[in-house]
Each structure stands twice: as structure tokens, then as C-alpha cells.
Scaffold this motif. Structure first.
Motif, PDB file in Angstrom:
ATOM      1  N   ASP A 468       0.769  -1.265   0.006  1.00 38.78           N
ATOM      2  CA  ASP A 468       0.104  -0.061  -0.340  1.00 38.78           C
ATOM      3  C   ASP A 468       0.834   1.118  -0.146  1.00 38.78           C
ATOM      4  OD1 ASP A 468       1.000  -0.313   2.490  1.00 38.78           O
ATOM      5  OD2 ASP A 468      -0.566   0.189   3.590  1.00 38.78           O
ATOM      6  N   ALA A 469       2.122   1.186  -0.585  1.00 40.02           N
ATOM      7  CA  ALA A 469       3.255   2.301  -0.275  1.00 40.02           C
ATOM      8  C   ALA A 469       2.634   3.410  -1.506  1.00 40.02           C
ATOM      9  CB  ALA A 469       4.590   1.905  -0.930  1.00 40.02           C
ATOM     10  N   MET A 470       2.205   3.005  -2.493  1.00 40.84           N
ATOM     11  CA  MET A 470       1.567   4.064  -3.509  1.00 40.84           C
ATOM     12  C   MET A 470       0.586   4.714  -2.810  1.00 40.84           C
ATOM     13  SD  MET A 470       3.567   4.247  -6.131  1.00 40.84           S
ATOM     14  CE  MET A 470       2.610   5.098  -7.344  1.00 40.84           C
ATOM     15  N   ARG A 471      -0.524   4.126  -2.065  1.00 41.57           N
ATOM     16  CA  ARG A 471      -1.517   4.864  -1.619  1.00 41.57           C
ATOM     17  C   ARG A 471      -1.361   5.528  -0.507  1.00 41.57           C
ATOM     18  NH1 ARG A 471      -3.399  -0.549  -2.219  1.00 41.57           N
ATOM     19  NH2 ARG A 471      -3.332  -0.831   0.120  1.00 41.57           N
ATOM     20  N   THR A 472      -0.160   5.288   0.446  1.00 42.08           N
ATOM     21  CA  THR A 472      -0.023   5.878   1.564  1.00 42.08           C
ATOM     22  C   THR A 472       1.238   7.110   1.448  1.00 42.08           C
ATOM     23  OG1 THR A 472       1.476   4.041   2.249  1.00 42.08           O
ATOM     24  CG2 THR A 472      -1.030   4.216   2.896  1.00 42.08           C
ATOM     25  N   ALA A 473       2.154   6.850   0.479  1.00 40.64           N
ATOM     26  CA  ALA A 473       3.254   7.668   0.474  1.00 40.64           C
ATOM     27  C   ALA A 473       2.805   9.051  -0.256  1.00 40.64           C
ATOM     28  CB  ALA A 473       4.616   6.795  -0.184  1.00 40.64           C
ATOM     29  N   ALA A 474       3.692  10.151   0.497  1.00 43.17           N
ATOM     30  CA  ALA A 474       3.260  11.470  -0.156  1.00 43.17           C
ATOM     31  C   ALA A 474       4.186  11.631  -1.477  1.00 43.17           C
ATOM     32  CB  ALA A 474       4.019  12.461   0.699  1.00 43.17           C
ATOM     33  N   TRP A 475       3.635  12.621  -2.191  1.00 47.71           N
ATOM     34  CA  TRP A 475       3.984  12.717  -3.534  1.00 47.71           C
ATOM     35  C   TRP A 475       5.638  13.550  -3.299  1.00 47.71           C
ATOM     36  CZ3 TRP A 475       3.606  11.221  -8.496  1.00 47.71           C
ATOM     37  CH2 TRP A 475       2.416  10.732  -8.816  1.00 47.71           C
ATOM     38  N   VAL A 476       5.812  14.532  -2.653  1.00 48.15           N
ATOM     39  CA  VAL A 476       6.821  15.340  -2.386  1.00 48.15           C
ATOM     40  C   VAL A 476       7.355  15.038  -0.779  1.00 48.15           C
ATOM     41  CG1 VAL A 476       7.982  17.306  -2.311  1.00 48.15           C
ATOM     42  CG2 VAL A 476       6.327  16.807  -4.178  1.00 48.15           C
TER      43      VAL A 476
END
Length: 753
Positions: A468-476
Motif C-alpha cells: 500500500d506504499a503507493m496509496r500512503t506515500a506522499a508525492w513530495v
């Protein structure tokens, strides 16, 4: 002529008959240089030999008679003065012919015992014909074959290229006898003894200089241009994806970290690698080497995170372990900085030889044999194809060139990962890992269902949509120091990391030497090596402050990349480092990399650890590999380096169900047999003696420095001296610090400033 007379040293045979060479007055040496270029002869030494000659002469002046044979002192690792044959034969600078002085040299075809054979240089009845008999259609016959056998003081020394290219002959001594001829064979360049002749006088170098190999596209100070800088900069980092990306995929889940934590640790590693690479390029040894997370720090990290107090910890387990790792890395790195900047590393270099480096680095890779495939075997559908594909790329397709680039040799890991990752995506989308009533959200939705509990392990390692890293990680997100909290300092872990930092320093010493040979620089001085080690310690302090989980050291894979691409420019690795820093600010980049299936990551690491073993053992090429002394030391070091830790690892925790089977060997720190009465000391002793690389280092270091052996046999690293800098500052100019920095540290003579 008897057998003994045939095996005598060339210098000892000709020395009484040849008078010292006296140059002609009023002669312009540039005429000889021009003549040498017209005949098509090109200097392809992989190092410099001026220090071992009596006085400095122009290199091409030594090729006027097309023969260069010096007397080799194998014990001193150099050439004896006033024993060079070539300068003692007078040359006509106009006609380029030798004048008859009664004794000349002819390329007689002989074998190692002096009998006639093909393609080597020998003596025939003490006299030979003129040089003009050896020139045929402007092309010279090869000389100095690799099977000449030299007998000196009753000692037979095989004069093949592998023996004469000792670690202590980097740009010095007997390497001047091995004129290098590069041959292409299935994508590999094999070095043979001989003279490389270019038809029609074509030069392949940059002017015939000794500081740069004709095969190197760009030297350390060259600028290939804007577009090549970006291309090769990314190339350097992509070729080392195994060390920079897959280490967090392995140890963050073992620390109880989430997918989001894994993504942030990957971003932190990219940032720290970029910063430390730039620092090393400007203030370290200044070799074009990439700094990053090392496998040396992985095994002790696993030992610390599997200690008894962390096994049953559930709340904030990742942050507690990371903070203790940070404190241990900082303490160990401070010790490494003191070791380097104080000049103590210069003293230690006297005892560090290839026979010590080889088993130590090999043991780093062998330490994970119980971890690698047990993790990869959780999903053989993708791990086995990954291992096979990366082997096909690196071994069977290594000679294929696409647009002038050895794509499969350079990008074997990233190419194979992308292909198998796409393959795993189709397996996931096609329902290969769909189980009735089980959700990919593991383990929260499946923990109460027995059927799903059995399949949860496979789904976790095989599916491409469980992260779920793509859902939880911030863009910047910009990684910052102390992002996981204040480091925890403990005596037990500090002792472990101090010893591990010493292992990392020994690894870097071998890498410095290999890199200088690959790009044909003179070996750095002990002060320059100390400066590099000291800066690596400082960089590891930064890694500890940012919380990358491992220390920062020189990546050995970078030398392999330089050898393939022939791109040794410092600006290339600096531009690649800047790109890594920019990528670290994009949180989704780390998230994408964190979503790689665990079985796929473990399969890649199986190859990377095997490559680490191979690179470590390849260091033995600088020694006499057939020596019984050497093979015994290496064999005993490797065997005990595996067997002694196995003894400490057999003391398993009370319940083996607490840890997965592949983590049990790393639990010896809390359960080992050492009992001194001090818990911290017991923990440190059990942990250190359960680490393969530490045991291998201790045994190899002790045996190599106590068992008698010649310098030639041991392959002792010979570093450049301060006298060479005084007599010829340009010979080590590639290691010189920037002027402003050098002026500030002129007092630090021990650092080669």
C-alpha cells in the motif's frame, strides 16, 4: 647451453656484456617520439615505471629498439636500477635501427624452459640480429611471451601475466615488463603479455599518456558532455540497484516496518548515497566511486533487530530498532573517521593484503546463504525465472552490444527485474494467487480464516498489489535528519558496529586499489587512502543521522561498471548523485520501488550476494594463487568463517516459533554461549562471533601476518609514496584536493594533502 643457463635472468646474462647507455649530445628526443608514432607503436602500460628506473626518461625512448626487458626484483616488487637492456642499446634516431654492439636481442620463439616455441622472446646463443629483421610490413612480432620462466637465486618464478600483475605492481615495478595487449573475446577483454600494434600508426589513446588507459573513454577529470553525463550518471546507479534498493526491501519488513516505512527508507538511502558520493568525489580519494548502503552492515543489523527484547515488541517496533541502529552506526562511524583522519589507517595498511581482503569480502556474501533462497522460495514462480534471467543476461548475452553499449552486462539487474515484475503483474491480474474468501489485504482481513492463513505467506511474497506504499506515500517528501527519533546509544551495539566499520574499511581499501588499476592511475598513497576512509566514516555518520539503517561505504560493484563502460569521469558519478538526490524528494519513486514483490527482491539479492563472493575472491588475482600458503589461509578462513558462526547460531531461542527459520541464525546475540557476567559484553561477543565476515577477517588477518611469505607470494598492496609527489606532483594529481580545501589542510600531511 645447460638447463640452468637457459633459465637464468635476462639481466644477469647480458649485464657483463653491455655497457651503460650514453645518449647522443644535441639529440632532440621528440624525433624518437615521432619515429615511434610513425611505426605504429603505442604505449599501453597500465601504470607508471619511472620511480623504479634510474632517472626519468621519455617512455617512447625505451621502445626505439622495440624491446624492453628489465630485471625484476620479485621481493621488492620493482625493477632493479641500471639493469635495463633496452636503454643500453644505441639507436640511430633517424633510421630507427640499432647499431651493432656485438649483443642484440631477437624475438626467438622459446618456451618456459628456453626451448624454441612460438610467440615469445628468448635468447639464441647469446646474440641476436638487428631490429630490422623483426619488422615485417611495418608490424612488429609480439615479444615478451607469458611463459618466460625466470630463475633467480634458485627460485623459479612463473612469469605469466597473472603473476607479474601483482597488487604491488600497480604502475610500478615488474608491471613494466608486462606490456598489455587487449583482446576482445565474446565481450571480455583478456590481458596478455605483448605489444599492442595499431596498423597505419593509428593511436587509440589520448596521446599516449600513462595516466589513462587507451580503453578508457573519459578519465577522472574529463567532461564527456551534458547528455553523456546524464546518461552515464543514471547508468552507474542503475547498475547498482541491488545494493541501493533491495536492502531496505529485506530488512524493513523484518524490523516490523510498514510499506510506507520501506518507501521512506529507500528515499533516504537515495538521498544519503547522493550526498556522500559528492563528498567523496571532492574531499575523499576523488576516485569516481559511488557511496551507498553496503551488505557489510546488513548482517549486524539483522543480529541487532532479532535480539530478545525486540522479538515480542509490537508497538513502534520499527522506530525502536531504527533508533538503536542509528546510535550504533554513528558510534562505529566516529571510530572509522578517527582511524582515517588520525593517520592510523596508514599503519594498518601494512597488514592488509589481498589474502586478507578476499576471504573477508567473500564471507560477507556467504553470510546470507540461509536467508537468500528461503525467502525467494516463497514464490518460486517469479524467483526462479528472475535468477535464470539475470544469469542469462550476465553470462550468455554479455557480449551483445546494442548501439555500442553492452546493455545486458550493465543493466542485467534492472532489466531482469522489470521483465519479471511485469510477468508477476500478469500472474496477479490473471488470478494465479486468488484464493476463495481471501483478500489481498494481508493479514488483517485473513487472520481469522484458517484457509487464508495458510495462503497469506504466499500472497504476501508473490502478489504485486499487496503493497500500500503507493496509496500512503506522499508525492513530495524531503528526508531529514532524526526523522525516526533521537538515536539510542548502547555499549553492546556500539562495540558491534566499531568492528563492522573496520570490516567496511578493509573492503574499501581493496576497492580503492582495484579502481586505480581499472582506470590506470598510480596507486594512491597511504595518506590518500586514510583520507578516503576518514571521509567514509563521516559519511556513515550522516547515514546514521538520517536513519538509512546501514552505514555508507564504497560500493564494489561500481568498479565493475567502470570496467565495462570505460567511463571513469568524476563528473559522471556526481551528476548521477544529483539525480538521486532529486529522486529522493519524490515520495512516489520510493513507493514504486517498495512495491516490488518480496520474493523478487530476494531472488535479486541471491545474485548480488553471489556476485559479492565472486568479487571478493577475485582479489586473489593479485597474489600467487597457486601458492599453498595462500590457498590454505583462504580455505581455512572461509571454512572457519562459516563453521564458527554456525556453532554460535545453534543456540536457538527457547521457542523457534518466535522467529521465522531464516532469521534464527541472527538471534545468536541474545542466546549465544558466551557468558562473561556482563550482559552487554555477552551480547557483543555472541553477535560478533556469529558474523561470518568478522571471523573470516580475524583468522585471515592473523595467519597472513604471521605465516612467512614473500611479497610476491602474498600480493602485498604497494601504495605510492610521498617522495613521488615531491618529485613528480602530476603523477598523483587526480587525487589532489581542490585548491581552497588543500590550503586549509596543508598541515594534515598524514592525509596526503
Amino acid at each position: 647451453m645447460g638447463d640452468r643457463e637457459k633459465g637464468q635472468n635476462l639481466g644477469s646474462v647480458l649485464e657483463p656484456k653491455i655497457q651503460p647507455f650514453v645518449p647522443r649530445k644535441g639529440h632532440d628526443p621528440r624525433e624518437l617520439r615521432s619515429w615511434a608514432k610513425k611505426t605504429g607503436f603505442v604505449s599501453i602500460f597500465s601504470g607508471e615505471t619511472e620511480r623504479s628506473m634510474s632517472g626519468r626518461r621519455d617512455l617512447n625512448e625505451r621502445f626505439n629498439n622495440n624491446v624492453f626487458v628489465d630485471r625484476v626484483d620479485l621481493e621488492k616488487g620493482g625493477l632493479e636500477k641500471h639493469e635495463s637492456i633496452s636503454p643500453k642499446i644505441e639507436i640511430d634516431p633517424i633510421l630507427g635501427r640499432t647499431r651493432d654492439r656485438g649483443v642484440e636481442i631477437e624475438p626467438v620463439r622459446v618456451d618456459g624452459n628456453g626451448r624454441e616455441n612460438n610467440g615469445v622472446l628468448g635468447l639464441r646463443d647469446g646474440a641476436v640480429r638487428g631490429e630490422n629483421e623483426r619488422r615485417k610490413n611495418g608490424v612488429m612480432e609480439p615479444i615478451l611471451g607469458s611463459n618466460i620462466e625466470v630463475q633467480r637465486d634458485g627460485l623459479n618464478v612463473n612469469g605469466n601475466a597473472a603473476a607479474t600483475r601483482n597488487g604491488n605492481m600497480n604502475g610500478q615495478g615488474a608491471e613494466a615488463n608486462a606490456l598489455v595487449e587487449e583482446k576482445k573475446d565474446d565481450g571480455n577483454f583478456d590481458r596478455e603479455v605483448g605489444i599492442n600494434v595499431y596498423p597505419d600508426g593509428e593511436d587509440s589513446g589520448d596521446g599516449g599518456g600513462l595516466n589513462q588507459s587507451p580503453k578508457i573513454i573519459c578519465g577522472p577529470r574529463d567532461n564527456p558532455g551534458f547528455v553523456p553525463l546524464i546518461f552515464y550518471g543514471l547508468q552507474h546507479y542503475l547498475s547498482m540497484a541491488g545494493s541501493l534498493i533491495f536492502i531496505p526491501l529485506l530488512f524493513v519488513p523484518a524490523m516490523g516496518g510498514t510499506d510506507k516505512d520501506t518507501a521512506y527508507v529507500i528515499s533516504t538511502m537515495l538521498l544519503v548515497s547522493g550526498i556522500t558520493t559528492i563528498l567523496h568525489s571532492y574531499f575523499g580519494t576523488r576516485l569516481p566511486l559511488v557511496q551507498g548502503s553496503s551488505f557489510v552492515y546488513l548482517a549486524p543489523a539483522l543480529a541487532i533487530m532479532n535480539s530478545r527484547e525486540y522479538r515480542n515488541l509490537t508497538e513502534h517496533k520499527f522506530r525502536h530498532i531504527m533508533r538503536e541502529l542509528q546510535g550504533a552506526i554513528i558510534i562505529g562511524s566516529i571510530f572509522q573517521s578517527i582511524l582515517g583522519f588520525s593517520g592510523l589507517m596508514s599503519v594498518l595498511l601494512r597488514f592488509i593484503n589481498p589474502v586478507v581482503v578476499a576471504p573477508t569480502i567473500a564471507a560477507v556474501g556467504l553470510a546470507f546463504f540461509s536467508y537468500g533462497f528461503p525467502q525467494a522460495g516463497a514464490c518460486v514462480e517469479i524467483s526462479l525465472p528472475e535468477i535464470l534471467l539475470v544469469l542469462i543476461f550476465t553470462l550468455y548475452l554479455r557480449g551483445i552490444s546494442i548501439f555500442g553499449h553492452r546493455v545486458f552486462r550493465i543493466y542485467a539487474v534492472p532489466l531482469s527485474v522489470v521483465i519479471i515484475w511485469i510477468y508477476a503483474f500478469f500472474l496477479t491480474a490473471g488470478g494465479a494467487y486468488n484464493y476463495k474468501g481471501c483478500s489481498p489485504d494481508i493479514p488483517s482481513s485473513n487472520i481469522l480464516i484458517d484457509a487464508c492463513r495458510r495462503h497469506a505467506y504466499t500472497m504476501r511474497h508473490c502478489r504485486t498489489d499487496v503493497s500500500d506504499a503507493m496509496r500512503t506515500a506522499a508525492w513530495v517528501r524531503i528526508p531529514y535528519p532524526l526523522q525516526w527519533g533521537i538515536p539510542i546509544y548502547r555499549l553492546r551495539t556500539s562495540i558491534i558496529m566499531i568492528i563492522v566499520s573496520l570490516v567496511a574499511s578493509i573492503d574499501s581499501v581493496g576497492t580503492y586499489h582495484s579502481a586505480s588499476m581499472r582506470i590506470n592511475l598510480k596507486a594512491p598513497t597511504p595518506g590518500i587512502v586514510s583520507r578516503g576512509i576518514g571521509l567514509e566514516g563521516f559519511c556513515s555518520v550522516l547515514a546514521g543521522l538520517w536513519g538509512s539503517g546501514t552505514g555508507s561505504t564504497t560500493l564494489r560493484e561500481n568498479v565493475h561498471t567502470i570496467d565495462i563502460t570505460k567511463m571513469a569521469s568524476r563528473r559522471v558519478v556526481e551528476v548521477g548523485a544529483v539525480l538521486m538526490i532529486l529522486f529522493s524528494f519524490i515520495g512516489k519513486v520510493g513507493a514504486i520501488l517498495a512495491s516490488i514483490p518480496q520474493a523478487l527482491a530476494a531472488a535479486v539479492l541471491c545474485f548480488m550476494w553471489a556476485l559479492t563472493v565472486a568479487l571478493g575472491l577475485s582479489t586473489l588475482q593479485h597474489t600467487q594463487t597457486a601458492s599453498f600458503r595462500n590457498i590454505t589461509i583462504v580455505g581455512v578462513s572461509l571454512f572457519l568463517g562459516l563453521s564458527v558462526p554456525a556453532y554460535f547460531q545453534q543456540y536457538q531461542p527457547n521457542s523457534s516459533l518466535i522467529l521465522p527459520s531464516y532469521l534464527i541464525p541472527y538471534s545468536a546475540a541474545s542466546d549465544g554461549p558466551a557468558r562473561t557476567g556482563n550482559k552487554d559484553l555477552d551480547f557483543a561477543i555472541n553477535a560478533l562471533l556469529s558474523l561470518n565476515m568478522v571471523v573470516a577477517l580475524l583468522i585471515a588477518f592473523l595467519l597472513d601476518n604471521t605465516v612467512p611469505g614473500s611479497r610476491q607470494e602474498r600480493g602485498v598492496y604497494v601504495w605510492s609514496s610521498k617522495d613521488e609527489i615531491m618529485t613528480d606532483p602530476s603523477s598523483l594529481s587526480d587525487y589532489t584536493l581542490p585548491n581552497r580545501v588543500a590550503r586549509c589542510f596543508r598541515w594534515a600531511k598524514c592525509l596526503g594533502v
